[in-house]
Motif scaffolding. Structure first.
Motif, PDB file in Angstrom:
ATOM      1  N   VAL A   1      -0.486  13.462  -2.838  1.00 25.37           N
ATOM      2  CA  VAL A   1      -1.198  12.179  -2.879  1.00 25.37           C
ATOM      3  C   VAL A   1      -2.684  12.433  -2.633  1.00 25.37           C
ATOM      4  N   SER A   2      -3.540  11.751  -3.364  1.00 29.63           N
ATOM      5  CA  SER A   2      -4.987  11.987  -3.302  1.00 29.63           C
ATOM      6  C   SER A   2      -5.561  11.590  -1.950  1.00 29.63           C
TER       7      SER A   2
ATOM      8  N   ASP B   1       0.831  -1.209   0.000  1.00 34.43           N
ATOM      9  CA  ASP B   1       0.000   0.000   0.000  1.00 34.43           C
ATOM     10  C   ASP B   1       0.864   1.256   0.000  1.00 34.43           C
ATOM     11  N   ILE B   2       1.909   1.253   0.820  1.00 31.20           N
ATOM     12  CA  ILE B   2       2.815   2.406   0.869  1.00 31.20           C
ATOM     13  C   ILE B   2       3.512   2.593  -0.473  1.00 31.20           C
ATOM     14  N   SER B   3       3.889   1.486  -1.100  1.00 33.48           N
ATOM     15  CA  SER B   3       4.525   1.554  -2.414  1.00 33.48           C
ATOM     16  C   SER B   3       3.586   2.157  -3.451  1.00 33.48           C
ATOM     17  N   MET B   4       2.285   1.831  -3.370  1.00 32.17           N
ATOM     18  CA  MET B   4       1.318   2.403  -4.302  1.00 32.17           C
ATOM     19  C   MET B   4       1.185   3.912  -4.093  1.00 32.17           C
ATOM     20  N   ALA B   5       1.203   4.340  -2.826  1.00 36.12           N
ATOM     21  CA  ALA B   5       1.139   5.772  -2.543  1.00 36.12           C
ATOM     22  C   ALA B   5       2.391   6.481  -3.065  1.00 36.12           C
ATOM     23  N   CYS B   6       3.538   5.808  -2.972  1.00 35.40           N
ATOM     24  CA  CYS B   6       4.779   6.388  -3.484  1.00 35.40           C
ATOM     25  C   CYS B   6       4.724   6.532  -5.008  1.00 35.40           C
TER      26      CYS B   6
ATOM     27  N   VAL C   1      -3.524   4.245  -8.199  1.00 35.59           N
ATOM     28  CA  VAL C   1      -2.310   4.771  -8.830  1.00 35.59           C
ATOM     29  C   VAL C   1      -2.638   5.307 -10.221  1.00 35.59           C
ATOM     30  N   PHE C   2      -3.393   4.545 -10.998  1.00 36.73           N
ATOM     31  CA  PHE C   2      -3.653   4.939 -12.383  1.00 36.73           C
ATOM     32  C   PHE C   2      -5.071   5.454 -12.605  1.00 36.73           C
ATOM     33  N   ASN C   3      -5.909   5.421 -11.563  1.00 37.82           N
ATOM     34  CA  ASN C   3      -7.222   6.078 -11.607  1.00 37.82           C
ATOM     35  C   ASN C   3      -7.339   6.943 -10.357  1.00 37.82           C
ATOM     36  N   GLN C   4      -6.666   8.062 -10.394  1.00 30.31           N
ATOM     37  CA  GLN C   4      -6.558   8.914  -9.210  1.00 30.31           C
ATOM     38  C   GLN C   4      -7.881   9.623  -8.958  1.00 30.31           C
ATOM     39  N   ASN C   5      -8.403   9.441  -7.756  1.00 32.56           N
ATOM     40  CA  ASN C   5      -9.753   9.899  -7.434  1.00 32.56           C
ATOM     41  C   ASN C   5      -9.691  10.867  -6.259  1.00 32.56           C
ATOM     42  N   ASP C   6     -10.036  12.131  -6.485  1.00 34.70           N
ATOM     43  CA  ASP C   6     -10.072  13.126  -5.418  1.00 34.70           C
ATOM     44  C   ASP C   6     -11.505  13.250  -4.912  1.00 34.70           C
TER      45      ASP C   6
END
Length: 436
Positions: free
Chosen positions: A240-241, A223-228, A300-305
């Motif tokens: 980061v979103s 999970d941390i790697s995905m946030a990175c 990561v590839f569908n960034q949702n705010d």
């Protein structure tokens, strides 16, 4: 152990679960295939989640499976080395970090197995090293899980298979205590379920170690790697979103809670009843870290705010689930340890055992499962509603918990007999009050 005593302690399994050997074979193949499919069906590599032109997917799958280069692409030597080094790190941490020793439940031999408790310390050490790497070298230094995803999945499947083979072979050594459900004599079924109840190397208990350390902590690191990876794309950790932060908060918080409350695991069915075979090895080492982290990988590839209002609503769903989960487990643990601070009502069976009939455990027979399901839903909500694939976890978890509830009920019916029928009238709902 004499042969007569061995037969008495290890009776032949006469009933099957999971539809017997065919079901065991199907699940053994389906779990790794599904783990890969959730990547190829939901990733940048495939073009989306799900991939475009769904009608062409069967042809594309057939083409890939017939291509030797595709098969070679499943292997990544660097990812394999990192994964096996990670597992070795967890073993070394278990050995050298201080921790209390507790006793498990009484075995059929009359003995109690001892367990070293330091999973939370291992988690903190792993987080400390991870944050040190990110602080020193930046988030780009910790994106390798995203970049080498398929290779890591393959490494975890390989480790799962090797361990399942090892414990199955070792279970035939003299003096082993077998699981009551894993001694059928059918190789496929016993290999999947697990023959030996507590396979160990000295004081190192393989089953409880795998249950909490390598896969569960790896889930947090992924999970941390995905946030990175998202931070690299958005220009830094400060960008980061909010949806990604919520997923990290929920999932890493859940992991930390489980590791901090490590002693509670030794009363679960996985430890007290099930053997350790391919079912638990592939589940612990591959399924948990690489399927449960789907939402973070998707973001990561569908960034949702989400914005503050939606974020708060999703947070409240998770908070409600966590409260129910923790409050219910707290009531149960207090009661099992001879405490009843809330003066809860209970039903006394003919054997003298006591079953709670008020509080959370009066609302349903598995209220902690209800809390688990609410949290699972909250983990998926930050991904939005553009695809049902990110809701795979909560759907799978619902099926898993219903199956586990039915296994629990069957075991309780055998243990309590007619008293269980009386208890079910007092607490009629299984998981969700007034619904199921």
């Amino acid at each position: 152990m004499s042969s007569k005593k061995a037969v008495e302690l290890n009776p032949r399994t006469t009933t099957y679960e999971f539809l017997g050997p065919p079901g065991a074979l199907f699940i053994s193949m389906a779990v790794p295939i599904t783990t890969y499919a959730l990547y190829f069906g939901c990733s940048e590599h495939s073009g989306g989640c799900p991939p475009p032109n769904l009608s062409t997917i069967p042809d594309r799958v057939s083409l890939a499976l017939s291509d030797s280069q595709w098969w070679k692409g499943l292997w990544d030597t660097k990812a394999t080395v990192i994964y096996f080094a990670w597992y070795a790190f967890c073993v070394v941490a278990w050995a050298i970090l201080p921790g209390a020793t507790i006793e498990g439940t009484t075995l059929r031999t009359g003995e109690k197995k001892k367990y070293k408790i330091n999973a939370f310390s291992t988690f903190l050490l792993a987080l400390g090293i991870t944050f040190g790497i990110i602080y020193r070298y930046g988030p780009g230094a910790f994106t390798f899980f995203y970049e080498r995803w398929v290779g890591f999945v393959t490494a975890s499947v390989l480790m799962s298979l090797l361990q399942a083979i090892f414990v199955h072979v070792m279970s035939f050594h003299e003096g082993k205590l077998l699981a009551l459900g894993g001694n059928s004599g059918n190789f496929i079924y016993d290999f999947y379920i697990g023959r030996e109840l507590n396979p160990s190397i000295g004081s190192f208990d393989i089953k409880s170690f795998n249950e909490l350390r390598p896969g569960l902590i790896l889930w947090a690191l992924i999970d941390i790697s995905m946030a990175c990876e998202q931070a690299v794309r958005r220009g830094g950790l400060g960008n980061v979103s909010d949806s990604m932060w919520l997923v990290l908060l929920f999932q890493i918080g859940y992991i930390a809670d489980g590791l901090y409350n490590e002693p509670a695991i030794f009363t679960t069915m996985d430890i007290t009843t099930d053997g350790f075979g391919f079912m638990l090895s592939i589940g612990d080492l591959s399924w948990v870290p690489f399927v449960y982290s789907l939402q973070a990988r998707y973001l990561v590839f569908n960034q949702n705010d989400l914005g503050p209002v939606v974020s708060a609503a999703v947070f409240l769903v998770n908070a409600a689930g966590y409260y129910i989960f923790r409050a219910a487990n707290g009531e149960k643990n207090d009661f099992r340890n001879g405490r009843n601070p809330k003066n809860l009502q209970y039903f006394t069976t003919e054997s003298g055992r006591k079953l709670l009939t008020s509080g959370w455990w009066g609302a349903s027979r598995h209220p902690n499962y209800f809390g688990d399901l609410l949290m699972a839903l909250a983990w998926s909500l930050p991904t939005g509603f553009d695809t049902p694939i990110t809701y795979f976890y909560v759907t799978y978890f619902l099926v898993l918990l219903i199956h586990r509830q039915r296994r629990d009920d069957e075991n309780c019916e055998k243990k309590y007999g007619k008293d269980w029928d009386k208890y079910k009238k007092l607490v009629p709902y299984r998981i969700i009050p007034c619904v199921y």
